[in-house]
Motif scaffolding. Structure first.
Motif, PDB file in Angstrom:
ATOM      1  N   ILE A 169      10.908   3.614  -4.354  1.00  0.00           N
ATOM      2  CA  ILE A 169       9.623   3.940  -3.715  1.00  0.00           C
ATOM      3  C   ILE A 169       9.790   5.206  -2.878  1.00  0.00           C
ATOM      4  O   ILE A 169      10.596   5.245  -1.943  1.00  0.00           O
ATOM      5  CB  ILE A 169       9.152   2.783  -2.818  1.00  0.00           C
ATOM      6  CG1 ILE A 169       9.092   1.483  -3.635  1.00  0.00           C
ATOM      7  CG2 ILE A 169       7.796   3.094  -2.203  1.00  0.00           C
ATOM      8  CD1 ILE A 169       9.006   0.243  -2.780  1.00  0.00           C
ATOM      9  N   LYS A 170       9.017   6.217  -3.205  1.00  0.00           N
ATOM     10  CA  LYS A 170       9.138   7.489  -2.481  1.00  0.00           C
ATOM     11  C   LYS A 170       8.309   7.439  -1.202  1.00  0.00           C
ATOM     12  O   LYS A 170       7.097   7.290  -1.239  1.00  0.00           O
ATOM     13  CB  LYS A 170       8.656   8.640  -3.361  1.00  0.00           C
ATOM     14  CG  LYS A 170       8.862  10.019  -2.725  1.00  0.00           C
ATOM     15  CD  LYS A 170       8.425  11.113  -3.679  1.00  0.00           C
ATOM     16  CE  LYS A 170       8.695  12.499  -3.076  1.00  0.00           C
ATOM     17  NZ  LYS A 170       8.289  13.588  -3.989  1.00  0.00           N
ATOM     18  N   VAL A 171       8.995   7.534  -0.069  1.00  0.00           N
ATOM     19  CA  VAL A 171       8.303   7.627   1.220  1.00  0.00           C
ATOM     20  C   VAL A 171       8.500   9.040   1.755  1.00  0.00           C
ATOM     21  O   VAL A 171       9.502   9.702   1.478  1.00  0.00           O
ATOM     22  CB  VAL A 171       8.831   6.577   2.225  1.00  0.00           C
ATOM     23  CG1 VAL A 171       8.446   5.174   1.769  1.00  0.00           C
ATOM     24  CG2 VAL A 171      10.343   6.682   2.412  1.00  0.00           C
TER      25      VAL A 171
ATOM     26  N   ALA B 208       1.401   3.829  10.608  1.00  0.00           N
ATOM     27  CA  ALA B 208       1.793   5.114  10.030  1.00  0.00           C
ATOM     28  C   ALA B 208       3.315   5.198   9.887  1.00  0.00           C
ATOM     29  O   ALA B 208       3.826   5.661   8.856  1.00  0.00           O
ATOM     30  CB  ALA B 208       1.277   6.254  10.911  1.00  0.00           C
ATOM     31  N   TYR B 209       4.017   4.724  10.903  1.00  0.00           N
ATOM     32  CA  TYR B 209       5.485   4.744  10.876  1.00  0.00           C
ATOM     33  C   TYR B 209       6.010   3.945   9.683  1.00  0.00           C
ATOM     34  O   TYR B 209       6.918   4.389   8.964  1.00  0.00           O
ATOM     35  CB  TYR B 209       6.010   4.162  12.192  1.00  0.00           C
ATOM     36  CG  TYR B 209       7.509   4.203  12.340  1.00  0.00           C
ATOM     37  CD1 TYR B 209       8.147   5.343  12.822  1.00  0.00           C
ATOM     38  CD2 TYR B 209       8.289   3.100  12.007  1.00  0.00           C
ATOM     39  CE1 TYR B 209       9.532   5.385  12.976  1.00  0.00           C
ATOM     40  CE2 TYR B 209       9.674   3.125  12.143  1.00  0.00           C
ATOM     41  CZ  TYR B 209      10.284   4.274  12.629  1.00  0.00           C
ATOM     42  OH  TYR B 209      11.647   4.311  12.761  1.00  0.00           O
ATOM     43  N   VAL B 210       5.424   2.765   9.473  1.00  0.00           N
ATOM     44  CA  VAL B 210       5.877   1.905   8.370  1.00  0.00           C
ATOM     45  C   VAL B 210       5.571   2.543   7.026  1.00  0.00           C
ATOM     46  O   VAL B 210       6.435   2.623   6.141  1.00  0.00           O
ATOM     47  CB  VAL B 210       5.209   0.512   8.458  1.00  0.00           C
ATOM     48  CG1 VAL B 210       5.502  -0.309   7.202  1.00  0.00           C
ATOM     49  CG2 VAL B 210       5.656  -0.223   9.705  1.00  0.00           C
ATOM     50  N   MET B 211       4.335   3.035   6.854  1.00  0.00           N
ATOM     51  CA  MET B 211       3.926   3.538   5.545  1.00  0.00           C
ATOM     52  C   MET B 211       4.609   4.856   5.184  1.00  0.00           C
ATOM     53  O   MET B 211       4.691   5.216   4.001  1.00  0.00           O
ATOM     54  CB  MET B 211       2.401   3.686   5.483  1.00  0.00           C
ATOM     55  CG  MET B 211       1.680   2.353   5.548  1.00  0.00           C
ATOM     56  SD  MET B 211      -0.100   2.482   5.260  1.00  0.00           S
ATOM     57  CE  MET B 211      -0.148   2.888   3.509  1.00  0.00           C
ATOM     58  N   CYS B 212       5.099   5.580   6.198  1.00  0.00           N
ATOM     59  CA  CYS B 212       5.859   6.808   5.929  1.00  0.00           C
ATOM     60  C   CYS B 212       7.344   6.531   5.739  1.00  0.00           C
ATOM     61  O   CYS B 212       8.133   7.460   5.480  1.00  0.00           O
ATOM     62  CB  CYS B 212       5.666   7.809   7.058  1.00  0.00           C
ATOM     63  SG  CYS B 212       3.990   8.470   7.134  1.00  0.00           S
TER      64      CYS B 212
ATOM     65  N   ARG C 266      -4.722   5.631   1.571  1.00  0.00           N
ATOM     66  CA  ARG C 266      -4.236   4.250   1.671  1.00  0.00           C
ATOM     67  C   ARG C 266      -4.113   3.819   3.136  1.00  0.00           C
ATOM     68  O   ARG C 266      -4.488   2.713   3.512  1.00  0.00           O
ATOM     69  CB  ARG C 266      -2.871   4.119   0.975  1.00  0.00           C
ATOM     70  CG  ARG C 266      -2.933   4.171  -0.536  1.00  0.00           C
ATOM     71  CD  ARG C 266      -3.370   2.849  -1.098  1.00  0.00           C
ATOM     72  NE  ARG C 266      -3.428   2.837  -2.544  1.00  0.00           N
ATOM     73  CZ  ARG C 266      -3.729   1.765  -3.265  1.00  0.00           C
ATOM     74  NH1 ARG C 266      -4.010   0.620  -2.637  1.00  0.00           N
ATOM     75  NH2 ARG C 266      -3.771   1.804  -4.563  1.00  0.00           N
ATOM     76  N   PHE C 267      -3.592   4.723   3.955  1.00  0.00           N
ATOM     77  CA  PHE C 267      -3.440   4.437   5.383  1.00  0.00           C
ATOM     78  C   PHE C 267      -4.793   4.156   6.030  1.00  0.00           C
ATOM     79  O   PHE C 267      -4.956   3.201   6.788  1.00  0.00           O
ATOM     80  CB  PHE C 267      -2.745   5.620   6.071  1.00  0.00           C
ATOM     81  CG  PHE C 267      -2.826   5.598   7.571  1.00  0.00           C
ATOM     82  CD1 PHE C 267      -1.970   4.805   8.317  1.00  0.00           C
ATOM     83  CD2 PHE C 267      -3.779   6.365   8.244  1.00  0.00           C
ATOM     84  CE1 PHE C 267      -2.059   4.768   9.705  1.00  0.00           C
ATOM     85  CE2 PHE C 267      -3.868   6.337   9.619  1.00  0.00           C
ATOM     86  CZ  PHE C 267      -3.003   5.539  10.357  1.00  0.00           C
ATOM     87  N   LEU C 268      -5.779   4.988   5.733  1.00  0.00           N
ATOM     88  CA  LEU C 268      -7.100   4.828   6.346  1.00  0.00           C
ATOM     89  C   LEU C 268      -7.772   3.521   5.941  1.00  0.00           C
ATOM     90  O   LEU C 268      -8.508   2.927   6.731  1.00  0.00           O
ATOM     91  CB  LEU C 268      -7.992   6.019   5.980  1.00  0.00           C
ATOM     92  CG  LEU C 268      -7.714   7.317   6.746  1.00  0.00           C
ATOM     93  CD1 LEU C 268      -8.515   8.468   6.150  1.00  0.00           C
ATOM     94  CD2 LEU C 268      -8.051   7.144   8.225  1.00  0.00           C
TER      95      LEU C 268
ATOM     96  N   PHE D 160       0.825  -1.203   0.000  1.00  0.00           N
ATOM     97  CA  PHE D 160       0.000   0.000   0.000  1.00  0.00           C
ATOM     98  C   PHE D 160       0.867   1.264   0.000  1.00  0.00           C
ATOM     99  O   PHE D 160       0.501   2.273  -0.610  1.00  0.00           O
ATOM    100  CB  PHE D 160      -0.965  -0.015   1.198  1.00  0.00           C
ATOM    101  CG  PHE D 160      -2.356  -0.453   0.822  1.00  0.00           C
ATOM    102  CD1 PHE D 160      -2.544  -1.518  -0.053  1.00  0.00           C
ATOM    103  CD2 PHE D 160      -3.463   0.192   1.316  1.00  0.00           C
ATOM    104  CE1 PHE D 160      -3.814  -1.922  -0.420  1.00  0.00           C
ATOM    105  CE2 PHE D 160      -4.751  -0.195   0.950  1.00  0.00           C
ATOM    106  CZ  PHE D 160      -4.930  -1.255   0.076  1.00  0.00           C
ATOM    107  N   ALA D 161       1.999   1.216   0.688  1.00  0.00           N
ATOM    108  CA  ALA D 161       2.916   2.354   0.659  1.00  0.00           C
ATOM    109  C   ALA D 161       3.488   2.536  -0.747  1.00  0.00           C
ATOM    110  O   ALA D 161       3.604   3.666  -1.248  1.00  0.00           O
ATOM    111  CB  ALA D 161       4.042   2.146   1.667  1.00  0.00           C
ATOM    112  N   LEU D 162       3.823   1.423  -1.393  1.00  0.00           N
ATOM    113  CA  LEU D 162       4.353   1.457  -2.756  1.00  0.00           C
ATOM    114  C   LEU D 162       3.312   2.031  -3.723  1.00  0.00           C
ATOM    115  O   LEU D 162       3.618   2.900  -4.552  1.00  0.00           O
ATOM    116  CB  LEU D 162       4.756   0.041  -3.175  1.00  0.00           C
ATOM    117  CG  LEU D 162       5.411  -0.186  -4.532  1.00  0.00           C
ATOM    118  CD1 LEU D 162       6.245  -1.477  -4.505  1.00  0.00           C
ATOM    119  CD2 LEU D 162       4.392  -0.287  -5.668  1.00  0.00           C
TER     120      LEU D 162
END
Length: 784
Positions: free
Chosen positions: A696-698, A732-736, A635-637, A614-616
């Motif tokens: 992948i841009k975080v 949130a920490y992971v996806m950012c 995506r987070f929600l 989902f982060a990707l």
């Protein structure tokens, strides 16, 4: 001439009519929905109110809310002329022959020649409705009996008259299958057709056994539900849902109109059932029937009707030795065999029930159908039986069970004796992956029509390539492999992960590609929660870390293999089952697929690559000129609120399925064949192995702060518990991408490592363990 359905008219907007309209709209067909004109200024009030009520109902008849826009409403007085622009007119008005005939008089004035005209009647003989109509009307007229609710019950009975054109029948059979996703069953114009004739006999015979064996409603429900491959609604609950008055009406119809039925007395209404209808206790529609929901100090409670005292009492869980012995047996065939062989009252009931049912279906061939497989298809699709009655008879042994049937005082039709005497041991057999049925006319085995379009994996047992204790890998032809597993609810554990790795390895060596699918009720309810809980409770964190790595590695193997991997989900595809879909080259999902990343509900984050994926995807969806964190927040929600798509179509809106790549298969039985075709298309199109992403841009702190602020607000507003908030902060920490000072390009492995570390840390939380334990014990997580 090729027939094309560009627009459908549905006449009658009641419960069935409005929902049939919704189903056609869901299949992409514009619909004109008409009903009687209302008094006053708003002449469309009746039809509009009915459609609004349907759209708001639960479960929803709509795949997605916006589908209702394909439905135009009107009334018979002002808009019946508009059916001239429709290719198919479906009548769904009240079940009275005189009213239907009056409507058809008007329909004949406006319908265009050659257009289809069908009735959704469940009991009125089709030929009676066609009497006195024009030649063109009769040629294009047929019964099309949808079952309620039409979106979810897969049966569509096609009932032609002698005047119905063959082209019309063939078209409806194919259209119902391909476009509407139905199991289309050709029926004779006999009372109650096929499904209701057999289904109501089944229920009425159980009612008779209740009196004979002094059984309670709770006992019967325990014996006639999933235990023997029937729906959870079993017998009495099914009657409440359908409507006890409807059940009585069908039973009376068979009793009155089938004087030669050898089991006619079974359809005679018991005294206690007449009393229930006299009390207007008709089931869900009146708020009480065989069951009644009441409010107590502890919440709501379901009470059961005592058929002797006619009082509602608390439900009692029955105890039968034969049932307790059979329950742990996963295989349905083995379980039914054990139950039938038991020595207690439960076994006696199940023997008598099955023997009378087998006797009855044998005598209905060729009365209601020339082909026995149609009876099984109708019961599976219309009443939710896991296996049909003839299939069950096969499981118990036809010859042996026939003798038991006769010893129990029942008869079998002569063709059964002839079949056995001729050395044919079963009603069905499998040859080269195809199902054949015994045909009583030719006295030989013939292929079930249309079988080439359906791939049933268990039929390929003679093409088994590899297996372990949970998985089987089949060669399904044309250089394509198919993997399935038989765990409870399709859960994914070590054996399944090993199976995925082995299947890809073998496919890469000698085949074009791999299909991953299951024949069971669900694709996969996710990872093996029991294993995770056991390792976490015992604080075996190294083992748990190894298990998570194995899951992630298997998902990445699906993504980065040298052959195409296509997943064909249906039913539940949750958690790990969703992650498997996310990493496939393509998804061929049944329309009724309910998918999502639901791990937050059990106190963890998606740990099999779901958070990473989902982060990707959020990074790939960021557009110039838009705030970068908006896509990430959406995506987070989706994960943080454990959203589940209520259909495969909704999965596109949630970003789980990819528009322009993944596809929806309306008919669930066709999904494996479609997945196989997709594998071949991808391979023949020059498939090349993808390259792992390192770009992948975080967004780091710039997005993390906003997400944490939102989580805090949800917690303060009591929309999330303290533990919900803790888990969401980990996500949130992971996806950012972690606490990075600025947006950074990272690799998939970087995100997988963050995901795994977060998952492991949450498994050490007491409240997560409480949630996992609750799911194992009750099937539902607690909200702690």
């Amino acid at each position: 001439m090729k027939r094309i359905i560009k627009k459908v008219a549905v006449l009658g907007s009641g419960v069935m009519g409005s929902r049939i309209a919704c189903h056609f709209a869901g299949a992409g067909i514009p619909v004109l929905l008409l009903d009687i004109a209302a008094e006053g200024r708003d002449r469309n009030k009746i039809v509009n109110d009915a459609l609004t009520a349907a759209a708001k109902s639960n479960p929803s008849p709509l795949y997605t809310p916006d589908i209702v826009k394909r439905i135009t409403t009107g009334n018979f007085d002002d808009h019946l002329k508009d059916i001239n622009g429709c290719d198919w007119v479906i009548e769904v008005v009240v079940e009275r022959l005189d009213i239907k005939r009056q409507l058809f008089d008007k329909v004949e004035q406006f319908r265009k020649p050659g257009s289809l005209i069908t009735s959704n009647t469940s009991g009125i003989p089709i030929h009676l409705m066609a009497e006195g109509r024009s030649e063109d009307f009769k040629k294009h007229f047929c019964g099309t009996h949808f079952f309620n609710p039409p979106r979810y019950l897969r049966l569509l009975e096609i009932i032609p008259t002698k005047e119905t054109g063959k082209e019309v029948v063939d078209f409806l059979m194919e259209y119902g299958d391909l476009i509407l996703g139905k199991t289309t069953v050709l029926c004779k114009d006999t009372p109650a057709f096929i499904a209701n004739r057999i289904g109501v006999y089944s229920i009425m015979s159980i009612f008779r056994l209740v009196d004979q064996l002094d059984l309670t409603i709770d006992e019967v429900e325990a014996l006639t539900g999933p235990l023997i491959g029937r729906p959870k609604s079993a017998t009495f609950r099914t009657a409440d849902v359908v409507g006890i008055d409807t059940l009585v009406k069908v039973a009376n119809g068979v009793y009155d109109n089938c004087p030669d039925d050898e089991a006619r007395q079974i359809f005679k209404i018991p005294e206690w059932l007449n009393k229930i209808t006299a009390n207007n206790w008709l089931g869900d529609k009146t708020g009480q029937g065989f069951f009644k929901k009441v409010k107590t100090d502890k919440g709501s409670e379901i009470l059961t009707l005592d058929l002797k005292s006619f009082e509602y009492k608390p439900r009692v869980k029955p105890q039968f030795a034969s049932v307790e012995a059979a329950k742990p047996v996963e295989d349905l065939a083995s379980r039914i065999g054990l139950l039938i062989a038991g020595k207690d009252k439960a076994a006696d009931f199940l023997r008598q029930f099955h023997y009378s049912l087998f006797s009855y279906i044998s005598h209905r061939i060729p009365e209601i159908s020339d082909e026995l497989y149609r009876v099984d298809d109708a019961m599976k699709a219309g009443f939710g039986w896991e296996i049909g009655a003839f299939e069950t008879w096969d499981l118990l042994g036809v010859a042996k069970t026939t003798e038991a049937i006769k010893a129990a005082g029942h008869s079998v039709a002569p063709w059964i004796e002839e079949m056995i005497a001729a050395g044919h041991p079963s009603f069905y057999k499998i040859e080269k992956g195809k199902t054949l049925f015994y045909d009583i006319i030719s006295k030989t085995y013939l292929p079930v029509p249309g079988g080439g379009a359906f791939i049933i994996l268990k039929n390929y047992s003679d093409q088994l390539v590899w297996k372990n204790s949970s998985c089987k890998l089949y060669n399904i032809g044309d250089d394509v492999l198919a993997l399935q597993w038989n765990t409870k609810m399709g859960t994914i554990g070590g054996d399944v992960l090993s199976g995925i790795q082995t299947a890809i390895e073998k496919a890469e060596k000698d085949f074009k590609g791999l299909v991953i699918a299951n024949d069971g009720a669900n694709f996969s309810a996710g990872a093996n929660i029991g294993m995770i809980f056991m390792l976490a409770v015992e604080q075996e964190y190294d083992e748990l870390d190894f298990a998570i790595r194995a899951f992630q590695n298997a998902m990445m193997r699906v993504r980065y293999s040298s052959i195409p991997v296509v997943v064909a989900p249906h039913g539940l595809a949750l958690g790990g089952g969703c992650e498997l879909s996310l990493h496939s080259d393509k998804i061929c999902a049944a329309a009724e697929t309910y998918t999502g990343l639901v791990e937050l509900g059990v106190g963890v984050i998606p740990g099999g690559g779901g958070s990473k994926e989902f982060a990707l995807r959020a990074a790939d969806e960021m557009h110039a000129g838009e705030p970068e964190n908006i896509t990430l927040q959406n995506r987070f929600l989706t994960i943080a609120t454990a959203k589940v798509a209520t259909s495969a179509y909704e999965a596109f809106n949630l970003g789980i399925y990819r528009k322009g790549l993944d596809e929806v298969v309306m008919n669930q039985d066709r999904r494996v064949a479609e997945a196989k075709r997709s594998v071949i298309d991808l391979y023949d199109g020059g498939y090349t192995m993808p390259v792992q992403r390192t770009d992948i841009k975080v967004l780091g702190r710039s997005a993390l702060g906003a997400l944490l602020a939102g989580i805090h607000a949800m917690e303060q507003g009591q929309y999330a518990t303290e533990h919900d908030a803790k888990v969401a902060r980990k996500l949130a920490y992971v996806m950012c991408g972690g606490d990075l000072s600025e947006p950074t390009l990272v690799s998939e492995q970087y995100l997988l490592n963050l995901e795994r570390e977060a998952f492991l840390s949450l498994c050490g939380e007491r409240k997560t363990l409480e949630r996992l334990q609750s799911v194992i014990k009750t099937g539902k997580p607690i909200r702690n």
